[in-house]
Write an enzyme that holds these catalytic residues in place. Structure first.
Site, mmCIF file in Angstrom:
data_model
loop_
_atom_site.group_PDB
_atom_site.id
_atom_site.type_symbol
_atom_site.label_atom_id
_atom_site.label_comp_id
_atom_site.label_asym_id
_atom_site.label_seq_id
_atom_site.Cartn_x
_atom_site.Cartn_y
_atom_site.Cartn_z
ATOM 1 C CD GLU A 86 -5.410 2.191 -2.895
ATOM 2 O OE1 GLU A 86 -6.547 2.188 -2.416
ATOM 3 O OE2 GLU A 86 -4.392 2.310 -2.191
ATOM 4 C CG HIS A 133 -1.935 1.080 1.198
ATOM 5 N ND1 HIS A 133 -1.644 2.378 1.538
ATOM 6 C CD2 HIS A 133 -3.240 1.075 0.809
ATOM 7 C CE1 HIS A 133 -2.732 3.127 1.372
ATOM 8 N NE2 HIS A 133 -3.716 2.357 0.928
ATOM 9 N N GLY A 162 -11.053 2.764 1.531
ATOM 10 C CA GLY A 162 -10.501 3.225 2.801
ATOM 11 C C GLY A 162 -11.580 3.877 3.650
ATOM 12 N N GLY A 212 -12.953 9.296 2.570
ATOM 13 C CA GLY A 212 -13.473 8.742 1.320
ATOM 14 C C GLY A 212 -13.857 9.809 0.304
ATOM 15 C CB SER A 271 -11.719 9.407 -3.135
ATOM 16 O OG SER A 271 -10.677 10.069 -2.478
HETATM 17 P P1 PGA Z 1 -9.669 6.078 0.561
HETATM 18 O O1 PGA Z 1 -8.406 5.090 0.840
HETATM 19 O O2 PGA Z 1 -10.775 5.214 0.050
HETATM 20 O O3 PGA Z 1 -9.963 6.695 1.901
HETATM 21 O O4 PGA Z 1 -9.198 7.057 -0.449
HETATM 22 C C1 PGA Z 1 -8.087 4.086 -0.070
HETATM 23 C C2 PGA Z 1 -6.816 3.392 0.359
HETATM 24 O O5 PGA Z 1 -5.847 4.070 0.724
HETATM 25 O O6 PGA Z 1 -6.753 2.162 0.354
#
Ligand code: PGA
Length: 267
Positions: free
Chosen positions: A166, A94, A237, A176, A216
Site C-alpha cells: 500500500e 496499516h 478501503g 476510494g 484507491s
Molecule cells: P482506500 O484505502 O482504498 O480508501 O485507498 C485503502 C487502505 O487504506 O487500506
C-alpha cells in the site's frame, strides 16, 4: 494456488448496527460462487454482532488491528486473544496505525507474532510514502519493512502471511478515489516483495505468501490491477463501504485471478 483474496477495511466507520446492515447487504448480493475469498474488517465493537449474522460460506471476518500482548495493563487496547474466536484474519501495521498510533516496526513484528500465536492470518501492510518514492527509496523501504516486520517469524510462519503493498500516497481520503499507482509501479514493488522474502525466508515462503495491493482500488481499476503478475487480490478501503462496488471488485478479482492462473499453468 489459493483463491484471490479481497479484504475490506472499513476503518473507523459504521456503528455496530450499521455494520450488521452492511454485512447483510454484501451477503445478500453474493451468490457464494465467487472465486475470491472475502474478508470484512469492521471496527472492534461491530465484530461480535457481525459474527452472529455472518454467512461463513460467503465471507470471513477480520480485525483492523490487535495488541501484541494477549492480556495486561494496556488501557483501551484490544488483544488478539480476546477476539480470536470471532475472526480469522487480522490487519497488522496499516500505515494509519504506523502514522497515528506509533506502530513502529518493532511493535509490528510483535503483532505479527501475536497473530500467528493466536492462529490468525496476519495481513501485513507495507509501503513507501510520497517523499520516499520521489527520492527513489521505494525498494529500500519495502526491504527494511519486510526485514524488521518478519524478523521474529520462522520461514514456515511467513508462508501463512498475507502482505499488502500500500503506497501511502495512493491511499484515498475515504472515497476510494485517490492518486493511483500505475500497474508498472505495482508490478515492480510486488516483484521486489517476493525477491526480498526469498532472500530473507527462502523460495518456498516467497512462493506461498499472498501479496495484495491496496490504495484507491475501486470498481473501475480492480480488473486491470488484478492482471498484474504476482498480485493475489486487494485491500479495499473507501470502496468497500459500498456493497455494489465492493461486490464488483470481489467478482472481477475472482474472474481475473482464475484467468491468470490458467495462463500461468499453460506456460
Ligand atoms: P482506500 O484505502 O482504498 O480508501 O485507498 C485503502 C487502505 O487504506 O487500506
Amino acid at each position: 494456488m489459493s483463491n484471490p483474496l479481497v479484504v475490506a477495511n472499513w476503518k473507523m466507520n459504521k456503528t455496530p448496527a450499521e455494520s450488521v446492515e452492511l454485512v447483510q447487504a454484501i451477503q445478500d448480493r453474493l451468490s457464494g460462487n465467487e472465486v475470491a475469498d472475502i474478508v470484512l474488517c469492521p471496527s472492534f465493537p461491530a465484530l461480535h454482532p457481525v459474527s452472529e449474522i455472518l454467512d461463513t460460506n460467503k465471507v470471513m471476518l477480520g480485525a483492523q488491528d490487535g495488541h501484541f500482548a494477549d492480556q495486561g495493563t494496556y488501557t483501551g487496547a484490544v488483544s488478539m486473544s480476546q477476539i480470536r474466536n470471532l475472526i480469522d484474519y487480522v490487519m497488522v501495521g496499516h500505515s494509519e496505525r504506523r502514522q497515528y498510533f506509533g506502530d513502529n516496526n518493532e511493535i509490528v513484528a510483535r503483532k505479527m507474532q501475536a497473530a500467528l500465536r493466536n492462529e490468525l492470518t496476519p495481513v501485513l501492510c507495507i509501503g513507501e510514502n510520497a517523499t520516499e518514492r520521489h527520492q527513489g527509496e521505494t525498494a529500500r523501504v519495502i526491504h527494511d519493512q519486510l526485514h524488521m516486520d518478519l524478523v521474529m517469524l520462522t520461514s514456515q510462519d511467513v508462508q501463512k502471511v498475507v502482505i499488502t503493498y500500500e503506497p501511502l500516497w495512493a491511499i484515498s481520503q475515504g472515497d476510494g478515489h485517490g492518486e493511483t499507482a500505475s500497474p508498472e509501479q505495482i508490478k515492480h514493488a510486488v516483484a521486489h516483495i517476493r525477491e526480498t522474502i526469498e532472500g530473507l525466508h527462502g523460495a518456498k515462503a516467497a512462493r506461498a505468501v499472498r501479496v495484495l495491493y491496496g490504495g484507491s482500488v475501486n470498481a473501475d481499476n480492480a480488473s486491470g490491477y488484478m492482471k498484474i503478475d504476482g498480485i493475489n487480490g486487494f485491500l479495499v478501503g473507501g470502496a468497500s463501504l459500498h456493497p455494489e462496488e465492493f461486490i464488483t471488485i470481489a467478482t472481477v478479482s475472482g474472474e481475473n485471478g482464475s484467468e491468470k492462473e490458467e495462463s500461468q499453468e499453460e506456460k
